[in-house]
Design a protein around this motif. Structure first.
Motif, mmCIF file in Angstrom:
data_model
loop_
_atom_site.group_PDB
_atom_site.id
_atom_site.type_symbol
_atom_site.label_atom_id
_atom_site.label_comp_id
_atom_site.label_asym_id
_atom_site.label_seq_id
_atom_site.Cartn_x
_atom_site.Cartn_y
_atom_site.Cartn_z
ATOM 1 N N VAL A 6 10.412 10.892 -5.226
ATOM 2 C CA VAL A 6 9.877 9.524 -5.219
ATOM 3 C C VAL A 6 8.852 9.357 -4.096
ATOM 4 O O VAL A 6 9.148 9.606 -2.925
ATOM 5 C CB VAL A 6 11.012 8.491 -5.086
ATOM 6 C CG1 VAL A 6 10.450 7.117 -4.712
ATOM 7 C CG2 VAL A 6 11.784 8.393 -6.393
ATOM 8 N N HIS A 8 5.724 6.572 -2.617
ATOM 9 C CA HIS A 8 5.183 5.218 -2.718
ATOM 10 C C HIS A 8 4.255 4.959 -1.543
ATOM 11 O O HIS A 8 4.479 5.439 -0.432
ATOM 12 C CB HIS A 8 6.286 4.162 -2.733
ATOM 13 C CG HIS A 8 5.787 2.817 -3.184
ATOM 14 N ND1 HIS A 8 5.463 2.549 -4.500
ATOM 15 C CD2 HIS A 8 5.519 1.679 -2.489
ATOM 16 C CE1 HIS A 8 5.042 1.313 -4.601
ATOM 17 N NE2 HIS A 8 5.056 0.753 -3.398
ATOM 18 N N THR A 41 11.826 -0.616 0.807
ATOM 19 C CA THR A 41 10.979 -0.157 -0.294
ATOM 20 C C THR A 41 11.736 0.816 -1.177
ATOM 21 O O THR A 41 11.720 0.703 -2.414
ATOM 22 C CB THR A 41 9.706 0.521 0.250
ATOM 23 O OG1 THR A 41 8.926 -0.442 0.959
ATOM 24 C CG2 THR A 41 8.867 1.115 -0.877
ATOM 25 N N LYS A 44 14.370 -1.048 -3.229
ATOM 26 C CA LYS A 44 13.756 -1.789 -4.335
ATOM 27 C C LYS A 44 13.405 -0.856 -5.493
ATOM 28 O O LYS A 44 13.561 -1.212 -6.664
ATOM 29 C CB LYS A 44 12.499 -2.516 -3.849
ATOM 30 C CG LYS A 44 12.783 -3.713 -2.972
ATOM 31 C CD LYS A 44 11.487 -4.353 -2.484
ATOM 32 C CE LYS A 44 11.769 -5.533 -1.569
ATOM 33 N NZ LYS A 44 10.521 -6.143 -1.049
ATOM 34 N N ILE A 45 12.967 0.344 -5.165
ATOM 35 C CA ILE A 45 12.662 1.329 -6.207
ATOM 36 C C ILE A 45 13.940 1.771 -6.904
ATOM 37 O O ILE A 45 13.994 1.874 -8.139
ATOM 38 C CB ILE A 45 11.902 2.528 -5.609
ATOM 39 C CG1 ILE A 45 10.486 2.100 -5.206
ATOM 40 C CG2 ILE A 45 11.853 3.702 -6.595
ATOM 41 C CD1 ILE A 45 9.716 3.151 -4.437
ATOM 42 N N LEU A 50 10.825 -2.366 -7.961
ATOM 43 C CA LEU A 50 9.499 -1.849 -7.617
ATOM 44 C C LEU A 50 9.314 -0.496 -8.296
ATOM 45 O O LEU A 50 10.222 0.339 -8.287
ATOM 46 C CB LEU A 50 9.390 -1.707 -6.092
ATOM 47 C CG LEU A 50 8.077 -1.230 -5.492
ATOM 48 C CD1 LEU A 50 6.973 -2.256 -5.751
ATOM 49 C CD2 LEU A 50 8.231 -1.000 -3.983
ATOM 50 N N ARG A 51 8.146 -0.294 -8.888
ATOM 51 C CA ARG A 51 7.852 0.975 -9.547
ATOM 52 C C ARG A 51 7.306 1.969 -8.523
ATOM 53 O O ARG A 51 6.387 1.635 -7.767
ATOM 54 C CB ARG A 51 6.832 0.774 -10.672
ATOM 55 C CG ARG A 51 6.520 2.042 -11.477
ATOM 56 C CD ARG A 51 5.440 1.764 -12.501
ATOM 57 N NE ARG A 51 5.883 0.814 -13.493
ATOM 58 C CZ ARG A 51 6.558 1.141 -14.595
ATOM 59 N NH1 ARG A 51 6.861 2.415 -14.827
ATOM 60 N NH2 ARG A 51 6.907 0.218 -15.458
ATOM 61 N N PRO A 52 7.846 3.191 -8.473
ATOM 62 C CA PRO A 52 7.320 4.172 -7.514
ATOM 63 C C PRO A 52 5.934 4.654 -7.908
ATOM 64 O O PRO A 52 5.559 4.587 -9.091
ATOM 65 C CB PRO A 52 8.342 5.313 -7.584
ATOM 66 C CG PRO A 52 8.888 5.236 -8.972
ATOM 67 C CD PRO A 52 8.917 3.763 -9.309
#
Length: 201
Positions: A6, A8, A41, A44-45, A50-52
């Motif tokens: 992942v 971001h 962050t 949230k992913i 939230l989209r990575p």
């Protein structure tokens, strides 16, 4: 839950640089890191909020998410929140939520508007909303903010009970409190997770 590669970034500021994580059943795990390291962050992913930038997150079963900022409406009572989330989760009743309220010690405030509650009681409700549908995976961002010592102990007893029932609990915090209660601990630094030893391990 399994997390692979992942990444971001917020524009040019790279926050996550290839996070890998596997969270098995019956585990209490923790992620610690400095303020600004990317913990919220990442959570949230993991929760799908939230989209990575790239990478994958896979869940098995239901998951609950308790964000650092409470997801409450000041004009509604505690009971109204529970009924609202009962409908959202398509639950037959709020029995489990009522059990959580008893465990966390705030059942007597059921008909109080959230706007007049203390920060600690708001956080108890925030946690109850994340638990009331009996998730297999529970994601917690600084879950004990505003708790007094008694509630703090009850929180860890609750987490241990979830682990014993085969649930997975992931606690994210900027400080590694009570690491002897954790089965696994990672430190988020430079955008990646580093494994740490725990007393439980």
């Amino acid at each position: 839950m399994e997390v692979t590669g992942v990444h971001h970034a917020y524009r040019r500021r790279v926050v996550l640089r290839g996070v890998n994580l596997r969270l098995g059943a019956g585990v209490i795990a923790g992620i610690v890191g400095e303020n600004g390291a990317g913990k919220s962050t990442l959570l949230k992913i993991l929760a799908g909020e939230l989209r990575p930038g790239r990478g994958t997150v896979r869940h098995q079963g239901r998951f609950g998410y308790c964000p650092q900022q409470v997801v409450l409406n000041d004009a509604l009572t505690i009971r109204q929140h529970l009924e609202f989330f009962r409908a959202a989760f398509r639950l037959a009743d709020i029995r489990l939520a009522q059990e959580m309220m008893d465990v966390l010690g705030f059942a007597e405030y059921a008909h109080e508007r959230v706007g007049v509650l203390s920060g600690g009681t708001r956080q108890k409700l925030n946690l109850t909303l994340a638990l009331m549908h009996d998730p297999q995976v529970l994601l917690l961002d600084e879950p004990y903010q505003g708790f007094d010592w008694d509630t703090y102990q009850r929180f860890w007893d609750l987490a241990a009970g979830l682990r014993d029932a085969g649930r997975s609990v992931l606690v994210v915090s900027h400080l590694a409190y009570d690491i002897e209660r954790l089965d696994e601990l990672w430190r988020l630094a430079d955008g990646v997770l580093h494994g740490q030893e725990t007393a439980a391990a």
